[in-house]
Write an enzyme that holds these catalytic residues in place. Structure first.
Site, PDB file in Angstrom:
ATOM      1  N   ILE A 281     -48.083  -1.417  38.751  1.00  0.00           N
ATOM      2  CA  ILE A 281     -47.108  -1.129  37.693  1.00  0.00           C
ATOM      3  C   ILE A 281     -47.656  -1.604  36.336  1.00  0.00           C
ATOM      4  O   ILE A 281     -47.534  -0.912  35.313  1.00  0.00           O
ATOM      5  CB  ILE A 281     -45.747  -1.799  38.020  1.00  0.00           C
ATOM      6  CG1 ILE A 281     -45.215  -1.304  39.377  1.00  0.00           C
ATOM      7  CG2 ILE A 281     -44.723  -1.559  36.901  1.00  0.00           C
ATOM      8  CD1 ILE A 281     -45.087   0.203  39.519  1.00  0.00           C
ATOM      9  N   TYR A 282     -48.297  -2.768  36.360  1.00  0.00           N
ATOM     10  CA  TYR A 282     -48.937  -3.304  35.154  1.00  0.00           C
ATOM     11  C   TYR A 282     -50.020  -2.349  34.642  1.00  0.00           C
ATOM     12  O   TYR A 282     -50.097  -2.051  33.439  1.00  0.00           O
ATOM     13  CB  TYR A 282     -49.518  -4.687  35.487  1.00  0.00           C
ATOM     14  CG  TYR A 282     -50.358  -5.299  34.406  1.00  0.00           C
ATOM     15  CD1 TYR A 282     -49.796  -5.749  33.217  1.00  0.00           C
ATOM     16  CD2 TYR A 282     -51.737  -5.442  34.576  1.00  0.00           C
ATOM     17  CE1 TYR A 282     -50.578  -6.322  32.228  1.00  0.00           C
ATOM     18  CE2 TYR A 282     -52.525  -6.018  33.593  1.00  0.00           C
ATOM     19  CZ  TYR A 282     -51.940  -6.453  32.415  1.00  0.00           C
ATOM     20  OH  TYR A 282     -52.721  -7.013  31.441  1.00  0.00           O
ATOM     21  N   THR A 283     -50.834  -1.851  35.560  1.00  0.00           N
ATOM     22  CA  THR A 283     -51.917  -0.936  35.174  1.00  0.00           C
ATOM     23  C   THR A 283     -51.357   0.339  34.553  1.00  0.00           C
ATOM     24  O   THR A 283     -51.869   0.827  33.536  1.00  0.00           O
ATOM     25  CB  THR A 283     -52.778  -0.585  36.407  1.00  0.00           C
ATOM     26  OG1 THR A 283     -53.293  -1.798  36.966  1.00  0.00           O
ATOM     27  CG2 THR A 283     -53.936   0.331  36.043  1.00  0.00           C
TER      28      THR A 283
ATOM     29  N   LEU B 186     -50.995  -4.967  41.067  1.00  0.00           N
ATOM     30  CA  LEU B 186     -51.164  -4.716  39.633  1.00  0.00           C
ATOM     31  C   LEU B 186     -50.819  -3.286  39.239  1.00  0.00           C
ATOM     32  O   LEU B 186     -50.966  -2.901  38.082  1.00  0.00           O
ATOM     33  CB  LEU B 186     -52.604  -5.034  39.219  1.00  0.00           C
ATOM     34  CG  LEU B 186     -52.970  -6.523  39.247  1.00  0.00           C
ATOM     35  CD1 LEU B 186     -54.468  -6.702  38.992  1.00  0.00           C
ATOM     36  CD2 LEU B 186     -52.170  -7.310  38.199  1.00  0.00           C
TER      37      LEU B 186
ATOM     38  N   LYS C 211     -49.975  -0.519  31.022  1.00  0.00           N
ATOM     39  CA  LYS C 211     -51.070  -0.710  30.056  1.00  0.00           C
ATOM     40  C   LYS C 211     -51.748   0.631  29.754  1.00  0.00           C
ATOM     41  O   LYS C 211     -52.117   0.911  28.607  1.00  0.00           O
ATOM     42  CB  LYS C 211     -52.107  -1.705  30.586  1.00  0.00           C
ATOM     43  CG  LYS C 211     -51.602  -3.138  30.744  1.00  0.00           C
ATOM     44  CD  LYS C 211     -51.194  -3.788  29.427  1.00  0.00           C
ATOM     45  CE  LYS C 211     -52.352  -4.307  28.598  1.00  0.00           C
ATOM     46  NZ  LYS C 211     -51.875  -4.923  27.318  1.00  0.00           N
TER      47      LYS C 211
END
Lengths: 216, 216
Positions: free
Chosen positions: B129-131, B127, B134
């Site tokens: 890159i997503y974190t 997660l 965001k």
């Protein structure tokens, strides 16, 4: 002036190290990731610190920066994948900025990409993720730090011999520039406080680097 | 109140549409990418606009938002690759914020991830890159816009029936929350201006959503 170089082993930054060796004012601390990279710098009388921009903490980086007067950010994922682009060109850059502030350093010189901004970010091409990452890193530097920044936007980087002839500006048609001339421009930027809070493109041109940077 | 939902066809946002259908105050404009998604909304008496967050311009999105009073951002790349994460969760979110400001909308509700911040961004996991995406979208909303924002950080999203029982806070141990309860929380957030300029986690808990949001 002691300059901490993030991404010191990159092609532009290796030319930078060659210029540092000849410069009377600038010393370098080279941040490298692999101990095998140390020889290159030691041969030039340049101190190295072994750190990983992704894995090491902001505290680690700030600690390594503590004797420096300026930071040059010249790291880049360089085609190692979109995840690395996010980790290095975006988050790594912001980590370096935060570390610089934490270490009490004011001066921060960013090697950016030629063109950022909305129009360029919207182009569905191979560089789109890179352009977005660089754009938001630059935005952070300008708007979310109190650093004395300069952002240099070089054209198409080539490995031909430097000519010491550039042109600066914004919104220019893209053209080539030797990496060696980018490196020499960084030296000139560090030696000229009139470049603080300025960003500009550099391309091959017909002014000497010193002249072009003095007249910014 | 007319609410423009970016990512209207997502799972949380589909529950949101069900609540809108019953709500006396909130109407929805659903931004969808595929005309096949329109039926779901038309059945619920909800207007749709066909736009692509990545391909359409900020001007296009602002134009579609012009009759709205609020924006809910509930879009996400959802495992479609790191490039899509950058394009949707980071740049798409910032495009939506910019469009909202351009359209003269003040209220912007962001569905974020459970935990952002440096510690979470530094975790080398699936997660990461997503974190990071965001995190920087949230940062932009808080620090680079003049929007009346609320950021909701839901726990692990599950498809079990909503319970209308949540707990709010920051720095909680992660736990599950039904998507239906996240959607109902968004309705409550829009109806409560005391949530403006606040961010909070939501998990399954023992307060009714109305109570929890009123007491933020």
């Amino acid at each position: 002036m002691k300059v901490f170089v993030v991404g010191a082993n990159g092609k532009v930054a290796q030319h930078f190290a060659d210029f540092v060796k000849e410069d009377e004012v600038i010393e370098e601390i080279a941040m490298i990731r692999d101990p095998k990279q140390a020889d290159f710098f030691e041969e030039r009388g340049i101190e190295t610190v072994l750190l990983d921009l992704v894995k090491n903490s902001i505290d680690d980086i700030a600690e390594a920066m503590k004797d420096a007067d300026a930071v040059v950010f010249s790291a880049g994922a360089g085609g190692a994948g979109d995840d690395q682009t996010v980790l290095i060109d975006l988050d790594g850059a912001i980590k370096a900025m935060t570390a610089a502030e934490q270490a009490g350093i004011k001066r921060f010189v960013m090697v950016s990409t030629f063109r950022t901004g909305r129009e360029e970010m919207s182009k569905d091409n191979d560089l789109q993720i890179y352009t977005i990452a660089k754009n938001y890193a630059d935005e952070w530097l300008k708007n979310r730090t109190a650093l004395d920044w300069t952002i240099v936007h070089p054209g198409i980087l080539v490995d031909t011999q430097g000519t010491d002839q550039i042109k600066t500006g914004m919104g220019q048609e893209i053209a080539e520039i030797p990496r060696q001339d980018v490196a020499k421009t960084l030296i000139s930027v560090l030696n000229n406080d009139n470049t603080i809070k300025k960003e500009f493109e550099i391309l091959g041109g017909d002014q000497t680097i010193e002249e072009a940077i003095n007249n910014l």
